[in-house]
Design a protein around this motif. Structure first.
Motif, short mmCIF file in Angstrom:
data_model
loop_
_atom_site.label_atom_id
_atom_site.label_comp_id
_atom_site.label_asym_id
_atom_site.label_seq_id
_atom_site.Cartn_x
_atom_site.Cartn_y
_atom_site.Cartn_z
N ILE A 258 -7.70 -1.44 8.64
CA ILE A 258 -7.98 -2.91 8.61
C ILE A 258 -7.52 -3.46 10.16
O ILE A 258 -8.48 -4.36 10.68
CB ILE A 258 -7.31 -3.41 7.69
N GLU B 241 -5.74 -6.51 0.83
CA GLU B 241 -6.76 -5.84 1.79
C GLU B 241 -8.00 -6.96 1.85
O GLU B 241 -8.30 -7.31 3.20
CB GLU B 241 -7.39 -4.80 1.15
N THR C 226 0.79 -1.14 -0.01
CA THR C 226 -0.05 -0.08 0.00
C THR C 226 0.91 1.26 -0.01
O THR C 226 0.43 2.39 -0.87
CB THR C 226 -0.74 0.03 1.19
#
Length: 501
Positions: free
Chosen positions: A290, A258, A88
């Motif tokens: 998350i 994810e 990310t």
């Protein structure tokens, strides 16, 4: 008189119902308050129980050695979250991932190695290739690149913008030096230029670094004279298919990671162990969210690093020894809204199920409406407390009863005069107060008599009738019975007077 059915004469006016609800807004507010406090209390009780369970689990985590299965879960989850954090971070902050591949700006710098002994040309070429991909080379150019992210300005993000190309290399099969057939050893450096970078300044600095003999430090290896000669530079804008594929591939990687991390199922003990493995690793906001969702899965309470905004919604920052839980504003608002809706639904049911008169269709009956009477006269202590005089007067006006009766009397007098009627009978529904009947009897100047629906119609003689009903109170079946009496006693119904409560 016709045999009318209920649905033929009674109409529901949503506007009237809404106005009645506004007059009783205090009741709606009370329902909302009760439901808001109740739902908030239930949420508080649940959070408190979960908080105690989590504190107990975290305390156990400090004392208990993880089983092999638990340790494997922790290692897998931590590795996955680390990969997600890296991927990310790279996707969001890398220059290459943020360049528009439809309009890629590229500079190609061409050089050649001029060496007095051709046998060293391949050595010099390899040294130059290694140097242009080294941190030392890139770090001297970093100042020319604007920051995508202050925390993540790494040499790698700039390094991947450079591609070294040469037609002069060592053939692994024959172990001989192969060239393009020229006496010199040419090579080039391709550079993708991000927006905001000074291309001229970058070319100038790269030339100085590449053409300097001190850069590749070849003195101890190459026993011949040599120089790096700059030939020319070219600048073009192009459509880069390979970059499109690279960006798409990276995006898919992040999405898949994810999805995988959101599906993790960990106990409170395992999650605490995972978080300890992630300490010190820079996390993007999406990765932090998350981790937060994993914590909420464990106990529906966020047990660390809570922002003030989150804390204001009922949960305070926590330690392993204590989790503070507050009443949730969000659940109070939700409960308040549900309470108001419950009251509105109940009011509709109570108003409509017993089949009460709301709005008589005078056109259907072929009669006349002589007016309406509304005066704020709450009955009983509950109506005095919960009915709003201000809203009532705002909706129906604040004319006195005498003024309203005077207007009704004028209409009746004019009607009777125009139609040659000498006397009338006023029939009042059973729910109207006795004092209202007396006021009507005094106010109407035409010869009249006021009766209730259960009184003897024969006493009215030849009088023609006016019916008085209370909106939302008088039952439909009572009015239907009255119409049947009219037919039975051969009485004509002239019109109605509506009482608004």
């Amino acid at each position: 008189m016709e045999n009318y059915q209920l649905e033929d004469i009674n109409r529901i006016d949503i506007g009237d119902i809404f106005r009645k609800l506004l007059i009783r807004w205090k009741v709606a507010f009370l329902f909302g308050l009760i439901f808001g406090v109740g739902l908030t209390g239930l949420k508080y009780h649940k959070d408190k129980k979960n908080a105690n369970d989590i504190v107990a689990s975290l305390g156990k985590a400090e004392e208990t050695v993880l089983s092999d299965t638990e340790q494997a879960n922790v290692n897998d989850a931590a590795a996955m979250l680390k990969r997600l954090a890296y991927q990310t971070n790279y996707y969001e902050n890398s220059y290459l991932m943020n360049i528009n591949p439809d309009n890629e700006k590229r500079v190609t710098l061409s050089y050649y190695i001029d060496c007095s002994d051709a046998s060293y040309s391949n050595v010099l070429m390899n040294l130059m290739k290694n140097y242009t991909s080294s941190d030392d080379f890139v770090e001297k150019l970093l100042y020319l690149f604007p920051d995508v992210n202050e925390n993540d300005k790494k040499a790698y993000y700039v390094k991947e913008l450079f591609t070294f190309e040469s037609l002069y290399y060592n053939d692994d099969k024959t172990q001989s030096v192969v060239s393009s057939g020229e006496n010199k050893a040419p090579f080039s450096l391709n550079i993708i230029i991000p927006d905001g970078v000074d291309a001229d300044g970058l070319i100038s600095d790269i030339n100085k670094l590449i053409c300097s003999k001190d850069s590749i430090k070849a003195t101890d290896i190459v026993k011949a004279d040599y120089s790096i000669v700059f030939l020319y530079s070219t600048f073009n804008t192009r459509y880069d298919w390979s970059l499109i594929n690279s960006q798409n591939s990276q995006y898919k990687n992040v999405l898949q990671l994810e999805t995988d991390t959101k599906a993790l199922s960990l106990s409170a003990v395992e999650l605490e162990a995972v978080k300890s493995k992630l300490e010190g690793i820079y996390m993007e906001e999406s990765v932090k969210l998350i981790i937060k969702s994993l914590e909420e899965k464990v106990g529906d309470i966020y047990t660390g690093g809570i922002s003030e905004e989150t804390a204001s919604d009922g949960i305070a920052p926590a330690s392993k020894n204590c989790i503070k839980v507050y009443f949730s504003k969000k659940y109070f608002v939700l409960g308040f809204a549900v309470g108001v809706m419950v009251y509105v639904i109940c009011y509709f049911i109570l108003l409509l199920l017993p089949a009460k008169l709301m709005y008589i269709d005078i056109d259907k009956l072929g009669i006349y409406e002589f007016g309406s009477y509304s005066e704020y006269k709450p009955k009983g202590i509950l109506q005095r407390i919960f009915n709003s005089r201000f809203v009532f007067n705002l909706i129906y006006g604040d004319k006195s009863g005498d003024e309203q009766f005077s207007l009704i009397n004028t209409k009746i007098k004019n009607y009777c005069k125009h139609n040659g009627i000498e006397s009338i009978g006023i029939v009042s529904s059973t729910k109207n107060a006795k004092e209202l009947n007396e006021d009507l009897s005094k106010a109407i100047k035409v010869k009249n008599r006021v009766l209730g629906v259960d009184e003897d119609f024969y006493s009215l003689g030849d009088s023609e009738l006016i019916y008085v009903y209370s909106e939302g109170i008088t039952k439909e079946e009572e009015f239907i019975s009255f119409l049947r009496y009219c037919k039975q006693y051969d009485k004509k119904l002239l019109g109605i007077i509506k009482v608004c409560n």
